[in-house]
Write a protein that holds these residues in place. Structure first.
Motif, PDB file in Angstrom:
ATOM      1  N   THR A  65       0.830  -1.204   0.000  1.00  0.00           N
ATOM      2  CA  THR A  65       0.000   0.000   0.000  1.00  0.00           C
ATOM      3  C   THR A  65       0.867   1.258   0.000  1.00  0.00           C
ATOM      4  N   ASP A  66       2.143   1.142   0.376  1.00  0.00           N
ATOM      5  CA  ASP A  66       3.056   2.290   0.366  1.00  0.00           C
ATOM      6  C   ASP A  66       3.781   2.479  -0.959  1.00  0.00           C
ATOM      7  N   THR A  67       3.586   1.562  -1.902  1.00  0.00           N
ATOM      8  CA  THR A  67       4.245   1.687  -3.206  1.00  0.00           C
ATOM      9  C   THR A  67       3.661   2.878  -3.946  1.00  0.00           C
ATOM     10  N   LYS A  68       4.543   3.700  -4.479  1.00  0.00           N
ATOM     11  CA  LYS A  68       4.107   4.877  -5.236  1.00  0.00           C
ATOM     12  C   LYS A  68       3.501   4.444  -6.576  1.00  0.00           C
ATOM     13  N   ILE A  69       2.432   5.097  -6.945  1.00  0.00           N
ATOM     14  CA  ILE A  69       1.755   4.794  -8.206  1.00  0.00           C
ATOM     15  C   ILE A  69       2.725   4.939  -9.373  1.00  0.00           C
ATOM     16  N   VAL A  70       3.562   5.954  -9.333  1.00  0.00           N
ATOM     17  CA  VAL A  70       4.522   6.184 -10.410  1.00  0.00           C
ATOM     18  C   VAL A  70       5.520   5.021 -10.516  1.00  0.00           C
ATOM     19  N   GLU A  71       5.816   4.342  -9.407  1.00  0.00           N
ATOM     20  CA  GLU A  71       6.702   3.172  -9.447  1.00  0.00           C
ATOM     21  C   GLU A  71       6.032   2.019 -10.198  1.00  0.00           C
ATOM     22  N   VAL A  72       4.742   1.851  -9.997  1.00  0.00           N
ATOM     23  CA  VAL A  72       4.019   0.791 -10.717  1.00  0.00           C
ATOM     24  C   VAL A  72       3.994   1.132 -12.209  1.00  0.00           C
ATOM     25  N   SER A  94      -6.446  10.555  -7.716  1.00  0.00           N
ATOM     26  CA  SER A  94      -5.613  11.308  -6.782  1.00  0.00           C
ATOM     27  C   SER A  94      -4.937  10.309  -5.860  1.00  0.00           C
ATOM     28  N   GLY A  95      -3.983  10.796  -5.099  1.00  0.00           N
ATOM     29  CA  GLY A  95      -3.199   9.930  -4.222  1.00  0.00           C
ATOM     30  C   GLY A  95      -1.875   9.609  -4.880  1.00  0.00           C
ATOM     31  N   ASN A  96      -0.881   9.345  -4.061  1.00  0.00           N
ATOM     32  CA  ASN A  96       0.462   9.052  -4.576  1.00  0.00           C
ATOM     33  C   ASN A  96       0.849   7.587  -4.456  1.00  0.00           C
ATOM     34  N   THR A  97       0.163   6.847  -3.609  1.00  0.00           N
ATOM     35  CA  THR A  97       0.520   5.446  -3.381  1.00  0.00           C
ATOM     36  C   THR A  97      -0.683   4.558  -3.680  1.00  0.00           C
ATOM     37  N   LEU A  98      -0.427   3.254  -3.761  1.00  0.00           N
ATOM     38  CA  LEU A  98      -1.530   2.317  -3.988  1.00  0.00           C
ATOM     39  C   LEU A  98      -2.541   2.375  -2.843  1.00  0.00           C
ATOM     40  N   GLY A  99      -2.074   2.677  -1.647  1.00  0.00           N
ATOM     41  CA  GLY A  99      -2.967   2.751  -0.490  1.00  0.00           C
ATOM     42  C   GLY A  99      -3.785   4.023  -0.423  1.00  0.00           C
ATOM     43  N   THR A 104     -12.028   9.033  -9.645  1.00  0.00           N
ATOM     44  CA  THR A 104     -13.259   9.745  -9.951  1.00  0.00           C
ATOM     45  C   THR A 104     -14.346   8.708 -10.212  1.00  0.00           C
ATOM     46  N   TRP A 105     -15.511   8.924  -9.653  1.00  0.00           N
ATOM     47  CA  TRP A 105     -16.694   8.090  -9.809  1.00  0.00           C
ATOM     48  C   TRP A 105     -16.674   6.785  -9.015  1.00  0.00           C
ATOM     49  N   GLY A 178     -11.775  -5.254 -11.847  1.00  0.00           N
ATOM     50  CA  GLY A 178     -12.157  -5.864 -10.578  1.00  0.00           C
ATOM     51  C   GLY A 178     -13.052  -4.919  -9.797  1.00  0.00           C
ATOM     52  N   GLN A 179     -14.067  -5.445  -9.172  1.00  0.00           N
ATOM     53  CA  GLN A 179     -15.007  -4.625  -8.432  1.00  0.00           C
ATOM     54  C   GLN A 179     -14.289  -3.904  -7.303  1.00  0.00           C
ATOM     55  N   ALA A 180     -14.349  -2.592  -7.328  1.00  0.00           N
ATOM     56  CA  ALA A 180     -13.784  -1.727  -6.291  1.00  0.00           C
ATOM     57  C   ALA A 180     -12.304  -1.996  -6.052  1.00  0.00           C
ATOM     58  N   SER A 181     -11.612  -2.415  -7.078  1.00  0.00           N
ATOM     59  CA  SER A 181     -10.211  -2.768  -6.891  1.00  0.00           C
ATOM     60  C   SER A 181      -9.297  -1.572  -6.897  1.00  0.00           C
ATOM     61  N   GLY A 182      -9.557  -0.651  -7.766  1.00  0.00           N
ATOM     62  CA  GLY A 182      -8.690   0.512  -7.842  1.00  0.00           C
ATOM     63  C   GLY A 182      -7.680   0.447  -8.961  1.00  0.00           C
TER      64      GLY A 182
END
Length: 187
Positions: A65-72, A94-99, A104-105, A178-182
């Protein structure tokens, strides 16, 4: 005259001794400068190697959950399609990490499920399995640049089991996997 010869001889000896010492001293300075450059070069190489090892360590560790989205997005295992895992237009999340990811929506995003799906994609891509299908040729993308941000992510099911094909339609800006996966991909 004897005094003059002795004085000249003494001065010559003194110049020779001093000259040899100066050459030796300047040689030491050159050696010190050379050694300094070598040391700096080794330090730079060591620091570079440490960064590579740290990067490789991060690459081999599962996402959290602490992994940065940009790293993924920039993980080499995904190649050029990593940028399509999340909405291409960053205005949709929005947000910087997977956690801390918010979309939007969508309001019911489970960070642990987001991490699970990101690791699923990464593990399968690392194993050489196809996770992403580019559905347009390079020529089609050049003719219509909007097609550059499209493709299909594949989640392998179990043989003989029921499965679903999710296809966005209408005015979708992205599709959630995936349902509500993100984890999302552009439509």
């Amino acid at each position: 005259m004897k005094k003059s010869i002795c004085t000249v001889a003494f001065v010559c000896i003194l110049v020779c001794i001093t000259g040899c010492g100066a050459n030796k001293a300047s040689g030491n300075i050159a050696e010190i400068e050379s050694g300094k450059e070598t040391t700096e070069s080794l330090l730079q190489q060591t620091e570079g190697a440490e960064r590579i090892v740290q990067a490789e360590t991060r690459i081999n560790e599962p996402y959290t959950t602490d992994t940065k989205i940009v790293e993924v997005i920039s993980d080499p295992v995904f190649g050029e399609y990593g940028r399509l895992i999340f909405p291409v237009d960053s205005g949709y999340y929005s947000g910087n990490t997977l956690g801390t990811l918010r979309l939007t929506w969508y309001s019911n995003i489970d960070p642990e499920k987001t991490v699970e799906i990101a690791n699923y994609l990464r593990d399968h891509a690392a194993a050489g399995e196809t996770c992403f299908y580019d559905i347009y040729t390079d020529e089609e993308k050049m003719a219509d640049p909007a097609k550059q941000d499209t493709g299909l992510f594949f989640f392998k099911g179990n043989p003989g089991e029921k499965f679903a094909v999710c296809n966005a339609g209408g005015g979708f800006a992205y599709t959630v996997f995936g349902q509500a996966s993100g984890i999302v991909g552009s439509a």
